[in-house]
Design an enzyme around this catalytic site. Structure first.
Site, PDB file in Angstrom:
ATOM      1  N   GLY A  30       0.790  -1.233   0.067  1.00 42.39           N
ATOM      2  CA  GLY A  30       0.008  -0.003  -0.019  1.00 42.39           C
ATOM      3  C   GLY A  30       0.759   1.279  -0.102  1.00 42.39           C
ATOM      4  N   LEU A  41      -5.702  -6.451  -6.453  1.00 45.71           N
ATOM      5  CA  LEU A  41      -5.611  -7.372  -7.351  1.00 45.71           C
ATOM      6  C   LEU A  41      -6.918  -7.871  -7.792  1.00 45.71           C
ATOM      7  CD1 LEU A  41      -2.118  -9.017  -6.552  1.00 45.71           C
ATOM      8  CD2 LEU A  41      -2.832  -6.867  -8.178  1.00 45.71           C
ATOM      9  N   HIS A  43      -2.099   1.911 -12.710  1.00 52.54           N
ATOM     10  CA  HIS A  43      -1.363   0.605 -13.334  1.00 52.54           C
ATOM     11  C   HIS A  43      -0.041   0.950 -13.843  1.00 52.54           C
ATOM     12  CE1 HIS A  43      -1.396  -3.130 -15.720  1.00 52.54           C
ATOM     13  NE2 HIS A  43      -0.647  -2.383 -16.748  1.00 52.54           N
ATOM     14  N   GLU A  53       4.509   6.852  -9.744  1.00 56.70           N
ATOM     15  CA  GLU A  53       3.127   6.795  -9.385  1.00 56.70           C
ATOM     16  C   GLU A  53       2.795   7.437  -8.053  1.00 56.70           C
ATOM     17  OE1 GLU A  53       2.100   2.500  -8.480  1.00 56.70           O
ATOM     18  OE2 GLU A  53       3.481   1.796 -10.407  1.00 56.70           O
TER      19      GLU A  53
END
Length: 305
Positions: A102, A180, A199, A269
């Site tokens: 996470g 997932l 992603h 990200e």
């Protein structure tokens, strides 16, 4: 009007100069059931207050405080139901879904604590109750929900129960951060244009079922692609096929390993997800006529990305 009158009266009777603002106030003022109280109260941002010494100059009413330092520097509105507002936008409640450590979840939570994202994480959803993301949530008193339903886990919930629970927490947006499992249709339909996923490749390349984690980066390197990077997209009923909202480009170096590429993509990200979460919470997502989502610039409302 009552709040404005009291504010004007207070300023005229004090040593401070009156506040002249040609623009409408950024906070709503609603009539209350009693003429002696407001349905809104004006306070200084807690974060701003913690950094700057303020003088409590006047208590307008037991429920309404105005903090001054020479002049009123910064105000926020709190609506009658206790929801903080900034620039007239209500603080959004978020649900984050994780299956692993996470790290994106942590980045968003830390950005919320810094005040970068005008939201609050109401609940964490996971399919692995012992994962790092779930442990972090419990440490910070964020409720954890186990989904999907498992026979050996009586506390786990079904898709319909999950929708009901998220409604109970008054969730505005759902952020998938390394979750997932395929999102059930019932949840997609309950939260249209309100679920996003990150992603680790430049979709539509290297996406779909089976492309996750290190498998994505291995496939990118094996293909000979010169560029990769994260994609944030809205979620539909399938893997990685929803409308793309934001991307960042990361070069693939000649001697990259999958782990090295993954580390550089992950860094992007963290930055990108915080930026997109901030735009969501500030209501800066605009949908083009052809169904493509765009992000309106915070600094220049005429610019989009």
């Amino acid at each position: 009007m009552e709040s404005q009158s009291l504010l004007s009266a207070f300023c005229s009777n004090s040593t401070f100069s009156p506040i002249h603002n040609p623009k409408p106030p950024v906070f709503p003022v609603s009539p209350s059931s009693s003429s002696s109280s407001f349905s809104s109260r004006i306070i200084v941002s807690k974060q701003f207050f913690s950094k700057t010494p303020y003088l409590l100059s006047k208590i307008v009413s037991p429920k309404n405080q105005i903090l001054f330092r020479n002049n009123l520097l910064k105000i926020k509105a709190l609506s009658g139901n206790g929801e903080e507002k900034a620039n007239g936008v209500r603080k959004k409640k978020l649900a984050v879904f994780v299956s692993g450590g996470g790290s994106n979840f942590r980045s968003i939570h830390e950005a919320i604590l810094r005040g970068t994202v005008h939201g609050a994480i109401a609940v964490l959803v996971t399919d692995k109750p012992g994962c790092g993301g779930a442990e972090y949530a419990r440490k910070h008193s964020i409720p954890v929900i186990l989904f999907p339903k498992l026979k050996d886990k009586p506390e786990s919930v079904s898709a319909n129960d999950l929708v009901t629970t998220l409604r109970k927490y008054e969730v505005d947006f759902i952020l998938l951060a390394g979750f997932l499992k395929l999102i059930p249709v019932a949840l997609v339909q309950a939260y249209p244009r309100s679920i996003i996923n990150i992603h680790p490749s430049l979709l539509p390349a290297f996406g779909g079922k089976g492309y996750y984690g290190m498998k994505v980066h291995q496939a990118v390197i094996a293909s000979g692609a010169r560029y990769s990077g994260p994609t944030i997209h809205f979620v539909d009923e399938h893997y990685d096929t929803g409308r793309i909202l934001a991307q960042r480009v990361v070069p693939v170096l000649a001697n990259d390993t999958a782990a090295e590429l993954a580390a550089r993509v992950l860094q992007k990200e963290h930055q990108l997800y915080v930026e997109v979460a901030a735009a969501l919470c500030e209501e800066r997502i605009i949908w083009r006529e052809d169904g493509v989502p765009l992000i309106r610039s915070k600094g220049n409302p005429n610019d989009y990305s």
